[in-house]
Design a protein around this motif. Structure first.
Motif, mmCIF file in Angstrom:
data_model
loop_
_atom_site.group_PDB
_atom_site.id
_atom_site.type_symbol
_atom_site.label_atom_id
_atom_site.label_comp_id
_atom_site.label_asym_id
_atom_site.label_seq_id
_atom_site.Cartn_x
_atom_site.Cartn_y
_atom_site.Cartn_z
ATOM 1 N N ALA A 31 0.872 -1.191 0.000
ATOM 2 C CA ALA A 31 0.000 0.000 0.000
ATOM 3 C C ALA A 31 0.900 1.230 0.000
ATOM 4 O O ALA A 31 1.928 1.286 0.671
ATOM 5 C CB ALA A 31 -0.911 -0.006 1.216
ATOM 6 N N LYS A 63 2.900 -11.261 -4.808
ATOM 7 C CA LYS A 63 1.482 -11.129 -4.441
ATOM 8 C C LYS A 63 0.894 -9.772 -4.834
ATOM 9 O O LYS A 63 -0.274 -9.681 -5.200
ATOM 10 C CB LYS A 63 1.320 -11.343 -2.929
ATOM 11 C CG LYS A 63 -0.098 -11.069 -2.463
ATOM 12 C CD LYS A 63 -0.608 -11.924 -1.350
ATOM 13 C CE LYS A 63 -2.131 -11.717 -1.255
ATOM 14 N NZ LYS A 63 -2.673 -11.913 0.058
ATOM 15 N N LYS A 72 -5.618 2.883 5.433
ATOM 16 C CA LYS A 72 -5.564 3.156 6.881
ATOM 17 C C LYS A 72 -5.025 4.559 7.151
ATOM 18 O O LYS A 72 -5.464 5.239 8.068
ATOM 19 C CB LYS A 72 -4.705 2.108 7.583
ATOM 20 C CG LYS A 72 -5.358 0.717 7.579
ATOM 21 C CD LYS A 72 -4.387 -0.369 8.036
ATOM 22 C CE LYS A 72 -5.004 -1.745 7.821
ATOM 23 N NZ LYS A 72 -4.006 -2.825 7.928
ATOM 24 N N MET A 74 -5.290 7.188 5.181
ATOM 25 C CA MET A 74 -6.122 8.326 4.733
ATOM 26 C C MET A 74 -7.557 8.296 5.247
ATOM 27 O O MET A 74 -8.281 9.273 5.100
ATOM 28 C CB MET A 74 -6.102 8.447 3.206
ATOM 29 C CG MET A 74 -6.821 7.356 2.461
ATOM 30 S SD MET A 74 -6.639 7.601 0.671
ATOM 31 C CE MET A 74 -6.954 5.933 0.121
ATOM 32 N N PHE A 88 -2.048 13.603 -3.062
ATOM 33 C CA PHE A 88 -1.736 12.877 -4.319
ATOM 34 C C PHE A 88 -1.084 13.752 -5.393
ATOM 35 O O PHE A 88 -0.676 13.245 -6.423
ATOM 36 C CB PHE A 88 -2.964 12.185 -4.954
ATOM 37 C CG PHE A 88 -3.595 11.113 -4.124
ATOM 38 C CD1 PHE A 88 -2.907 10.461 -3.113
ATOM 39 C CD2 PHE A 88 -4.909 10.716 -4.366
ATOM 40 C CE1 PHE A 88 -3.508 9.457 -2.356
ATOM 41 C CE2 PHE A 88 -5.515 9.712 -3.619
ATOM 42 C CZ PHE A 88 -4.816 9.094 -2.612
ATOM 43 N N PRO A 134 -10.659 -0.193 -7.548
ATOM 44 C CA PRO A 134 -11.733 -0.528 -6.611
ATOM 45 C C PRO A 134 -12.173 0.623 -5.701
ATOM 46 O O PRO A 134 -12.934 0.398 -4.756
ATOM 47 C CB PRO A 134 -11.103 -1.654 -5.773
ATOM 48 C CG PRO A 134 -9.651 -1.349 -5.764
ATOM 49 C CD PRO A 134 -9.349 -0.654 -7.073
ATOM 50 N N ILE A 141 -13.363 7.776 -5.632
ATOM 51 C CA ILE A 141 -13.008 7.500 -7.032
ATOM 52 C C ILE A 141 -11.484 7.499 -7.135
ATOM 53 O O ILE A 141 -10.807 7.933 -6.203
ATOM 54 C CB ILE A 141 -13.619 8.547 -8.007
ATOM 55 C CG1 ILE A 141 -13.009 9.946 -7.780
ATOM 56 C CG2 ILE A 141 -15.146 8.601 -7.858
ATOM 57 C CD1 ILE A 141 -13.399 10.969 -8.856
ATOM 58 N N PRO A 142 -10.933 7.025 -8.251
ATOM 59 C CA PRO A 142 -9.483 7.086 -8.416
ATOM 60 C C PRO A 142 -9.004 8.534 -8.287
ATOM 61 O O PRO A 142 -9.704 9.448 -8.735
ATOM 62 C CB PRO A 142 -9.263 6.564 -9.840
ATOM 63 C CG PRO A 142 -10.460 5.709 -10.125
ATOM 64 C CD PRO A 142 -11.591 6.408 -9.440
ATOM 65 N N GLY A 143 -7.816 8.722 -7.699
ATOM 66 C CA GLY A 143 -7.329 10.091 -7.492
ATOM 67 C C GLY A 143 -5.942 10.345 -8.035
ATOM 68 O O GLY A 143 -5.391 11.427 -7.851
ATOM 69 N N MET A 168 -12.028 -6.403 -11.206
ATOM 70 C CA MET A 168 -10.622 -6.515 -11.616
ATOM 71 C C MET A 168 -10.547 -7.217 -12.968
ATOM 72 O O MET A 168 -11.430 -7.993 -13.324
ATOM 73 C CB MET A 168 -9.853 -7.384 -10.623
ATOM 74 C CG MET A 168 -9.725 -6.786 -9.247
ATOM 75 S SD MET A 168 -8.695 -7.883 -8.242
ATOM 76 C CE MET A 168 -9.442 -7.616 -6.625
HETATM 77 N N1 CAA Z 1 -4.236 0.199 2.281
HETATM 78 C C1 CAA Z 1 -3.865 -0.194 3.497
HETATM 79 N N2 CAA Z 1 -3.689 -1.482 3.844
HETATM 80 C C2 CAA Z 1 -3.902 -2.404 2.898
HETATM 81 C C3 CAA Z 1 -4.312 -2.057 1.593
HETATM 82 C C4 CAA Z 1 -4.471 -0.678 1.286
HETATM 83 N N3 CAA Z 1 -4.815 -0.252 0.077
HETATM 84 N N4 CAA Z 1 -4.481 -3.200 0.883
HETATM 85 C C5 CAA Z 1 -4.172 -4.220 1.709
HETATM 86 N N5 CAA Z 1 -3.831 -3.732 2.925
HETATM 87 C C6 CAA Z 1 -3.453 -4.503 4.105
HETATM 88 C C7 CAA Z 1 -4.656 -5.166 4.727
HETATM 89 O O1 CAA Z 1 -5.357 -4.257 5.531
HETATM 90 C C8 CAA Z 1 -4.019 -6.287 5.504
HETATM 91 O O2 CAA Z 1 -3.473 -5.731 6.687
HETATM 92 P P1 CAA Z 1 -3.681 -6.487 8.117
HETATM 93 O O3 CAA Z 1 -2.893 -7.755 7.954
HETATM 94 O O4 CAA Z 1 -3.097 -5.527 9.078
HETATM 95 O O5 CAA Z 1 -5.129 -6.729 8.248
HETATM 96 C C9 CAA Z 1 -2.838 -6.706 4.608
HETATM 97 O O6 CAA Z 1 -2.599 -5.593 3.743
HETATM 98 C C10 CAA Z 1 -3.140 -7.910 3.765
HETATM 99 O O7 CAA Z 1 -4.357 -7.651 3.027
HETATM 100 P P2 CAA Z 1 -5.628 -8.643 3.019
HETATM 101 O O8 CAA Z 1 -5.692 -9.415 4.287
HETATM 102 O O9 CAA Z 1 -6.812 -7.838 2.632
HETATM 103 O O10 CAA Z 1 -5.178 -9.628 1.839
HETATM 104 P P3 CAA Z 1 -6.154 -10.483 0.880
HETATM 105 O O11 CAA Z 1 -5.242 -11.394 0.144
HETATM 106 O O12 CAA Z 1 -7.284 -11.041 1.646
HETATM 107 O O13 CAA Z 1 -6.784 -9.393 -0.131
HETATM 108 C C11 CAA Z 1 -6.726 -7.504 -1.629
HETATM 109 C C12 CAA Z 1 -5.967 -8.719 -1.048
HETATM 110 C C13 CAA Z 1 -7.880 -7.960 -2.517
HETATM 111 C C14 CAA Z 1 -5.706 -6.723 -2.466
HETATM 112 C C15 CAA Z 1 -7.270 -6.616 -0.499
HETATM 113 O O14 CAA Z 1 -6.200 -6.349 0.414
HETATM 114 C C16 CAA Z 1 -7.839 -5.310 -0.920
HETATM 115 O O15 CAA Z 1 -8.941 -5.251 -1.430
HETATM 116 N N6 CAA Z 1 -7.088 -4.172 -0.690
HETATM 117 C C17 CAA Z 1 -7.564 -2.842 -0.937
HETATM 118 C C18 CAA Z 1 -7.590 -2.511 -2.410
HETATM 119 C C19 CAA Z 1 -8.129 -1.108 -2.624
HETATM 120 O O16 CAA Z 1 -9.248 -0.799 -2.308
HETATM 121 N N7 CAA Z 1 -7.299 -0.228 -3.200
HETATM 122 C C20 CAA Z 1 -7.680 1.133 -3.493
HETATM 123 C C21 CAA Z 1 -7.180 2.039 -2.420
HETATM 124 S S1 CAA Z 1 -7.764 3.720 -2.612
HETATM 125 C C22 CAA Z 1 -6.736 4.412 -3.768
HETATM 126 O O17 CAA Z 1 -5.821 3.790 -4.234
HETATM 127 C C23 CAA Z 1 -7.044 5.820 -4.191
HETATM 128 C C24 CAA Z 1 -6.240 6.337 -5.304
HETATM 129 O O18 CAA Z 1 -6.724 6.597 -6.378
HETATM 130 C C25 CAA Z 1 -4.797 6.607 -5.153
#
Ligand code: CAA
Length: 261
Positions: A31, A63, A72, A74, A88, A134, A141-143, A168
């Motif tokens: 992340a 992975k 977490k 933001m 951003f 996602p 929305i995406p930023g 996805m």
């Molecule tokens: N931010 C912070 N922490 C994240 C994270 C994220 N984007 N993605 C994963 N993590 C953390 C999880 O919270 C978890 O931490 P803990 O062990 O402390 O609980 C650890 O990474 C492992 O993740 P998962 O247990 O969720 O792993 P999984 O294999 O079950 O799932 C996944 C994988 C599908 C990628 C899932 O982690 C997920 O959906 N992540 C978020 C994806 C997301 O929504 N991204 C968009 C973020 S917003 C953004 O990016 C805005 C922009 O335009 C810039």
């Protein structure tokens, strides 16, 4: 100058002229927290200025390339805060790197992860890569360019599907859609990306940077202006030693020996 080590990325030079920046926050699936972005920009700027570096490869883990911006970090921010610090905006520094960049994507490239990969010039995917925007599932929305760069890569309907449903797509579909240039077996991904970087680094670096700038101009300009810009850049290359050397080498049936600045 490069730091001796970074908290959130691993820096290496796997081949002459190629820098490899590996995102390294495995517990958070890479992340993209502010500190990681600072590290990435710091190291990338170093190589962008370095005379020896002709290509920068950015990769993650098996992975996850990167699972997006750090949710977490933001989640509790307020409007005034994100607006006043223009959250951003700094990501623009990645897109502004002048050296050719290659994203080598294994695993998840989601949200900001997909956007980071799209900021690179070329994307190569491992066969298990997954791309998505996602943010809609988080009520946002995406930023970092997701709505803008995705539509240019895959067209409106596919970009809308990804941004509105959060679905996805896999590596094969990403290749069919034109998001990635090539899919390779996951285990050889980084090698393939470094090989491509090394090929790019062996060219005239002036020509490579001009090619990058000129292709990118197509995002911003209409066709007539883009063609004019291209032609003027082409003319400008006749002022370089590399043009003389490259064309002489062809005529003399030998490899070109470009100047490395
Ligand atoms: N931010 C912070 N922490 C994240 C994270 C994220 N984007 N993605 C994963 N993590 C953390 C999880 O919270 C978890 O931490 P803990 O062990 O402390 O609980 C650890 O990474 C492992 O993740 P998962 O247990 O969720 O792993 P999984 O294999 O079950 O799932 C996944 C994988 C599908 C990628 C899932 O982690 C997920 O959906 N992540 C978020 C994806 C997301 O929504 N991204 C968009 C973020 S917003 C953004 O990016 C805005 C922009 O335009 C810039």
């Amino acid at each position: 100058s490069l730091k001796s080590s970074y908290d959130n990325i691993i820096v290496s030079e796997p081949s002459p002229g190629v820098a490899l920046l590996t995102l390294n926050r495995p517990k958070a699936l890479n992340a993209l927290c502010d500190a990681l972005l600072d590290d990435l920009i710091h190291a990338a700027n170093h190589f962008d200025k370095s005379k020896e570096c002709g290509a920068i490869v950015i990769t993650g883990s098996d992975k996850a390339f990167a699972a997006g911006a750090d949710i977490k970090e933001m989640s509790s921010r307020k409007f005034d805060e994100v607006f006043m610090k223009n959250m951003f905006k700094q990501w623009g520094d990645v897109a502004a790197i002048e050296t050719p960049t290659i994203a080598a994507v294994n695993g998840f490239a989601l949200g900001g992860g997909c956007e980071l990969a799209m900021m690179c010039d070329i994307m190569i995917a491992g066969d298990k890569a997954k791309f998505g925007q996602p943010e809609i599932n988080l009520g946002v929305i995406p930023g970092c360019g997701g709505t803008q760069r995705l539509i240019r890569a895959v067209g409106k309907s596919k970009a809308m599907e990804m941004c509105l449903t959060g679905n996805m797509i896999g590596a094969e579909q990403a290749e069919r859609d034109g998001l990635v240039c090539r899919v390779v077996p996951a285990e050889s991904l980084v090698d393939e990306a470094v090989k491509m970087g090394s090929k790019i680094a062996s060219k005239s670096q002036v020509a490579a940077k001009m090619a990058k700038e000129t292709v990118n101009a197509a995002y911003e300009l209409n066709l007539a202006e883009g063609l004019r810009f291209e032609r003027r850049m082409f003319h400008a290359l006749f002022a370089t030693e590399d043009q003389k050397e490259g064309m002489a080498a062809f005529i003399e049936k030998r490899d070109a020996n470009f100047v490395h600045r």
